[in-house]
Each structure stands twice: as C-alpha cells, then as structure tokens.
Write a protein that holds these residues in place. Structure first.
Motif, PDB file in Angstrom:
ATOM      1  N   GLY A 169      26.766  57.740 -19.554  1.00 44.06           N
ATOM      2  CA  GLY A 169      25.563  58.317 -18.965  1.00 44.06           C
ATOM      3  C   GLY A 169      24.806  57.274 -18.173  1.00 44.06           C
ATOM      4  N   SER A 170      23.500  57.189 -18.395  1.00 48.17           N
ATOM      5  CA  SER A 170      22.675  56.223 -17.675  1.00 48.17           C
ATOM      6  C   SER A 170      22.755  54.837 -18.282  1.00 48.17           C
ATOM      7  CB  SER A 170      21.214  56.686 -17.682  1.00 48.17           C
ATOM      8  OG  SER A 170      20.704  56.680 -19.012  1.00 48.17           O
ATOM      9  N   GLY A 171      23.417  54.727 -19.440  1.00 47.48           N
ATOM     10  CA  GLY A 171      23.495  53.453 -20.142  1.00 47.48           C
ATOM     11  C   GLY A 171      22.406  53.277 -21.185  1.00 47.48           C
ATOM     12  N   ALA A 172      21.514  54.263 -21.287  1.00 47.70           N
ATOM     13  CA  ALA A 172      20.434  54.205 -22.272  1.00 47.70           C
ATOM     14  C   ALA A 172      20.779  55.044 -23.496  1.00 47.70           C
ATOM     15  CB  ALA A 172      19.133  54.710 -21.651  1.00 47.70           C
ATOM     16  N   PHE A 173      20.245  54.648 -24.647  1.00 51.56           N
ATOM     17  CA  PHE A 173      20.351  55.502 -25.815  1.00 51.56           C
ATOM     18  C   PHE A 173      19.449  56.726 -25.618  1.00 51.56           C
ATOM     19  CE2 PHE A 173      21.438  51.432 -28.127  1.00 51.56           C
ATOM     20  CZ  PHE A 173      22.748  51.787 -28.383  1.00 51.56           C
ATOM     21  N   PRO A 174      19.842  57.880 -26.113  1.00 54.36           N
ATOM     22  CA  PRO A 174      19.059  59.092 -25.883  1.00 54.36           C
ATOM     23  C   PRO A 174      17.747  59.115 -26.654  1.00 54.36           C
ATOM     24  CG  PRO A 174      20.879  59.550 -27.372  1.00 54.36           C
ATOM     25  CD  PRO A 174      21.071  58.154 -26.879  1.00 54.36           C
ATOM     26  N   ILE A 175      16.668  59.356 -25.927  1.00 55.31           N
ATOM     27  CA  ILE A 175      15.352  59.589 -26.523  1.00 55.31           C
ATOM     28  C   ILE A 175      14.794  60.828 -25.839  1.00 55.31           C
ATOM     29  CG2 ILE A 175      13.038  58.685 -26.961  1.00 55.31           C
ATOM     30  CD1 ILE A 175      14.175  55.878 -26.695  1.00 55.31           C
ATOM     31  N   PHE A 176      14.712  61.932 -26.557  1.00 50.59           N
ATOM     32  CA  PHE A 176      14.420  63.225 -25.958  1.00 50.59           C
ATOM     33  C   PHE A 176      13.135  63.234 -25.139  1.00 50.59           C
ATOM     34  CE2 PHE A 176      12.267  67.384 -26.390  1.00 50.59           C
ATOM     35  CZ  PHE A 176      13.107  68.127 -25.588  1.00 50.59           C
ATOM     36  N   ILE A 177      12.077  62.620 -25.657  1.00 53.18           N
ATOM     37  CA  ILE A 177      10.788  62.703 -24.968  1.00 53.18           C
ATOM     38  C   ILE A 177      10.795  61.933 -23.657  1.00 53.18           C
ATOM     39  CG2 ILE A 177       9.485  63.089 -27.091  1.00 53.18           C
ATOM     40  CD1 ILE A 177       8.729  60.129 -27.072  1.00 53.18           C
ATOM     41  N   ILE A 178      11.738  60.999 -23.489  1.00 56.23           N
ATOM     42  CA  ILE A 178      11.845  60.249 -22.231  1.00 56.23           C
ATOM     43  C   ILE A 178      12.770  60.978 -21.262  1.00 56.23           C
ATOM     44  CG2 ILE A 178      12.598  58.079 -21.176  1.00 56.23           C
ATOM     45  CD1 ILE A 178      11.778  56.650 -23.720  1.00 56.23           C
ATOM     46  N   GLY A 179      13.864  61.515 -21.775  1.00 58.52           N
ATOM     47  CA  GLY A 179      14.774  62.308 -20.947  1.00 58.52           C
ATOM     48  C   GLY A 179      15.453  61.527 -19.841  1.00 58.52           C
ATOM     49  N   ASN A 180      15.874  60.281 -20.116  1.00 59.11           N
ATOM     50  CA  ASN A 180      16.468  59.451 -19.063  1.00 59.11           C
ATOM     51  C   ASN A 180      17.945  59.180 -19.284  1.00 59.11           C
ATOM     52  OD1 ASN A 180      16.204  57.796 -21.288  1.00 59.11           O
ATOM     53  ND2 ASN A 180      15.629  55.975 -20.097  1.00 59.11           N
ATOM     54  N   THR A 181      18.620  60.066 -20.007  1.00 59.08           N
ATOM     55  CA  THR A 181      20.038  59.862 -20.258  1.00 59.08           C
ATOM     56  C   THR A 181      20.785  61.168 -20.012  1.00 59.08           C
ATOM     57  OG1 THR A 181      21.622  59.000 -21.870  1.00 59.08           O
ATOM     58  CG2 THR A 181      19.851  60.380 -22.721  1.00 59.08           C
ATOM     59  N   GLY A 182      22.076  61.203 -20.345  1.00 61.62           N
ATOM     60  CA  GLY A 182      22.856  62.412 -20.126  1.00 61.62           C
ATOM     61  C   GLY A 182      22.415  63.534 -21.054  1.00 61.62           C
ATOM     62  N   PHE A 183      22.586  64.781 -20.623  1.00 67.02           N
ATOM     63  CA  PHE A 183      22.233  65.894 -21.489  1.00 67.02           C
ATOM     64  C   PHE A 183      23.155  67.077 -21.235  1.00 67.02           C
ATOM     65  CE2 PHE A 183      19.609  66.575 -17.696  1.00 67.02           C
ATOM     66  CZ  PHE A 183      19.865  67.909 -17.404  1.00 67.02           C
ATOM     67  N   MET A 184      23.254  67.940 -22.217  1.00 69.54           N
ATOM     68  CA  MET A 184      23.953  69.218 -22.117  1.00 69.54           C
ATOM     69  C   MET A 184      22.974  70.305 -22.495  1.00 69.54           C
ATOM     70  SD  MET A 184      27.150  68.556 -21.302  1.00 69.54           S
ATOM     71  CE  MET A 184      28.192  67.091 -21.253  1.00 69.54           C
ATOM     72  N   LYS A 185      22.834  71.304 -21.615  1.00 67.72           N
ATOM     73  CA  LYS A 185      21.903  72.405 -21.842  1.00 67.72           C
ATOM     74  C   LYS A 185      22.601  73.728 -21.514  1.00 67.72           C
ATOM     75  CE  LYS A 185      17.732  71.699 -20.141  1.00 67.72           C
ATOM     76  NZ  LYS A 185      16.812  71.333 -21.253  1.00 67.72           N
ATOM     77  N   ASN A 186      21.960  74.815 -21.910  1.00 68.05           N
ATOM     78  CA  ASN A 186      22.454  76.166 -21.597  1.00 68.05           C
ATOM     79  C   ASN A 186      23.902  76.361 -22.045  1.00 68.05           C
ATOM     80  OD1 ASN A 186      19.972  76.687 -20.413  1.00 68.05           O
ATOM     81  ND2 ASN A 186      20.681  76.142 -18.364  1.00 68.05           N
ATOM     82  N   MET A 187      24.244  75.824 -23.197  1.00 64.93           N
ATOM     83  CA  MET A 187      25.603  75.966 -23.708  1.00 64.93           C
ATOM     84  C   MET A 187      25.815  77.388 -24.215  1.00 64.93           C
ATOM     85  SD  MET A 187      25.993  72.354 -25.753  1.00 64.93           S
ATOM     86  CE  MET A 187      24.420  72.553 -26.571  1.00 64.93           C
ATOM     87  N   ARG A 188      26.956  77.957 -23.866  1.00 62.93           N
ATOM     88  CA  ARG A 188      27.264  79.329 -24.259  1.00 62.93           C
ATOM     89  C   ARG A 188      28.732  79.441 -24.657  1.00 62.93           C
ATOM     90  NH1 ARG A 188      22.549  79.267 -23.600  1.00 62.93           N
ATOM     91  NH2 ARG A 188      21.188  80.814 -22.613  1.00 62.93           N
ATOM     92  N   ILE A 189      29.016  80.405 -25.516  1.00 61.88           N
ATOM     93  CA  ILE A 189      30.377  80.764 -25.879  1.00 61.88           C
ATOM     94  C   ILE A 189      30.594  82.217 -25.499  1.00 61.88           C
ATOM     95  CG2 ILE A 189      32.021  81.062 -27.764  1.00 61.88           C
ATOM     96  CD1 ILE A 189      31.427  78.200 -27.249  1.00 61.88           C
TER      97      ILE A 189
END
Length: 334
Positions: free
Chosen positions: A265-285
């Motif tokens: 990703g961006s090389g950062a550890f994920p911190i949700f409130i910052i939102g500066n890394t990779g993410f997966m949203k709207n996942m569906r089956i």
C-alpha cells in the motif's frame, strides 16, 4: 495506495506461449503510450485465449447473459472522495476500435520470469479458491514481469498452486477478453498519494449461470471478459469456496533477516481515523440466489504483523471494511 477491488479464481493451461502482436504480428492498430507501453489492437477472434486446447472452436460470449452491475451505495461527503476513479495511462494516446481487444505488447518472456518474479507488491481484491485453482485480479508493482515500477492492473491464474502452470494477463491462453477499453497489465493512473485523493477501482467477478463462465467487470460497467468454464477442472465449474481480499508482498527476503524493504500500500500501518493506507470497501458476495450481500464471518489476518498489518472496521462502520499496509523492513520489522 487506496483502491477498491474484487478478484477471483480458476484455470488449467497445458502449454505456455508468448504472443507478439505488433509490427509483423496481428495488430490492426498500435498505440504508443506516454509511459513507454505499446498497446496492440488485435481482432477479438485472434486473441490468445483461442489457442487453448480446451477452447478449440470456442464461440465467444460477447456479453453476459444478464445485467450484473454492482448496486449503487449511499455515500456521504467523505465517501464521495473515494469515488475518484482510476483509468489507464494509454487512454491518453488513443483507443482501440470495436471488434478488437487491447493487448500490451511484451518482449519474449522466460517462463520462470512469469511464474516467479523477484519481488512485487500487490493490493488484491477478491481471491476465490477451489482446491488449488486460483485466479487473481489486482493492481501491482512488479519490476521483473513488467520491467518497471509502474502500478498496473493485472490478472494472474494458476491451476496447481503455481508449480507448473500460471501466467500474468494474456501472456498465455485462457482468459477470453471482450472489451476494447481495458488492457490487462497496462499502467493505471492517477495513483493515490499520502494526504492526497484516495483514487479507487471497483472490480466485480461473477458467474454467468447460463454459461458457467466467470465474468470480470471493471468500474461498475465495463465487462472485460471471462474465464471459460471449459478450462476449469473440478469445483469452479460449480462454485467457489473461499473469497479473500487484501494485500500481498513477494520477495526472497520475506520472513527472513534482514526483511525486504518492499512496502505494501502506501507503506504506512493502517490507522482508520487517518485513512492514509490501502483499503477495501463495498465488499459483496453474489450468492446462488443471485443476491448481492455482505460477506459473512469476516475476519482480518496478518501473516507478518510487525511488517504489514490489517485493520478490520466491521464494528465501526455500517458494512465490512478494512485497511491494510506496512513498510516492510523498519525498526518494527528488522
């Protein structure tokens, strides 16, 4: 990097081949992209997939049997910033005509290069697995396969856990492409940057119940093509068993000391409130009743927690969402 993905599963390949379409090849039109790629527009009926032994006399399915576009989701002002869509760099230089498919021109590639790159980073979407059949649809940085560090939209399949079979994009027969708009393996832009807009890709993979082909959709409306059911052996002709979303880093130094410097990703550890890394949203089956639903029993897993991490946000948002990434070698990951 921040992208939305769904990717998938499947295929058997009996032979390996490198297809060269430009210059004295089969290209109807060639496009020189500003990033150095050459995109050859090849007649849809002369594409690599049709060289697969199982697809002799295969009749190309030009469109899915039914409308499968992902449903619109309600978005707030913050959510709208995630809807900046990524496209491909070669589009700036031209387009392929209807009745052709865009194929990124490649040099002659050794089989070991295609199967075993030296190192790469990818943010992968859906990975559907049945026994050891696997196909992925993702974006990645992979210098050994593509010769540079550009972020590219790619596919990869294997029928035996990459022991004897497997290749990227259209470098061997298997995937049947129908779209003239998306070139597998081509660079994408814009790219998300820290403190900048989080550009996204929406990818959807689904089974056509009338033909049993597995279709790949890009951007909520472009059906790129499909993996034919004829090249499946075993369970994927019926259904998939496992779905995974996430990131992956490959290197000879993963899990060793010193660890690889390859970032996820961006090389950062994920911190949700910052939102500066990779993410997966709207996942569906898509279930067997043809209803799109949230995935059940979702959990996060990090194989090397000190190097790359995953943060699941199921308890804080209305639907499953997770953020992921990491620096690789660091004071936490020596």
């Amino acid at each position: 990097m921040a992208f939305k993905f769904i990717a998938i599963s499947l295929l058997e390949i009996i032979t390996f081949a490198t297809f060269v379409w430009g210059e004295n090849g089969l290209a109807i039109k060639s496009i020189q992209s500003e990033d150095g790629d050459v995109i050859d527009c090849v007649d849809i009926f002369k594409q690599p997939a049709l060289y697969h032994p199982a697809l002799k006399n295969h009749k190309i399915q030009r469109t899915p049997s039914y409308n499968t576009m992902m449903e619109d989701t309600k978005t707030n002002d913050q959510e709208k910033s995630y809807n900046c869509v990524t496209t491909q760099t070669w589009h700036k230089s031209g387009s392929c005509p209807n009745g052709t498919i865009p194929i990124r021109r490649t040099q002659n590639i050794r089989k070991d290069q295609v199967k075993k790159p030296n190192f790469f980073h990818l943010d992968k979407g859906l990975k559907i697995k049945k026994d050891i059949n696997l196909t992925q649809k993702n974006h990645s940085v992979n210098p050994r396969v593509y010769g540079d560090r550009q972020t590219r939209f790619f596919t990869y399949w294997t029928n035996d856990g990459s022991r004897e079979t497997g290749c990227f994009d259209l470098t061997c027969p298997g995937f049947v492409q129908t779209s003239h708009e998306i070139a597998l393996g081509a660079a994408i832009y814009p790219i998300s940057t820290p403190n900048g807009l989080p550009y996204s890709i929406t990818v959807y993979i689904y089974k056509d119940l009338n033909t049993s082909n597995w279709w790949l959709q890009y951007g909520g409306s472009i059906n790129i093509g499909y993996w034919p059911s004829k090249i499946f052996e075993g369970g994927l002709e019926v259904h998939a068993e496992t779905v995974q979303w996430g990131g992956e880093v490959y290197s000879k130094n993963v899990g060793k000391h010193p660890h690889t410097k390859t970032q996820m990703g961006s090389g950062a550890f994920p911190i949700f409130i910052i939102g500066n890394t990779g993410f997966m949203k709207n996942m569906r089956i898509l279930d067997n009743t043809m209803e799109l639903r949230f995935p059940q029993n979702v959990y996060a897993y990090s194989e090397e927690y000190n190097c790359y991490r995953t943060q699941f946000m199921g308890d804080y948002v209305e639907e499953p969402e997770f953020h992921f990434g990491g620096p690789g070698r660091s004071p936490f990951c020596p």
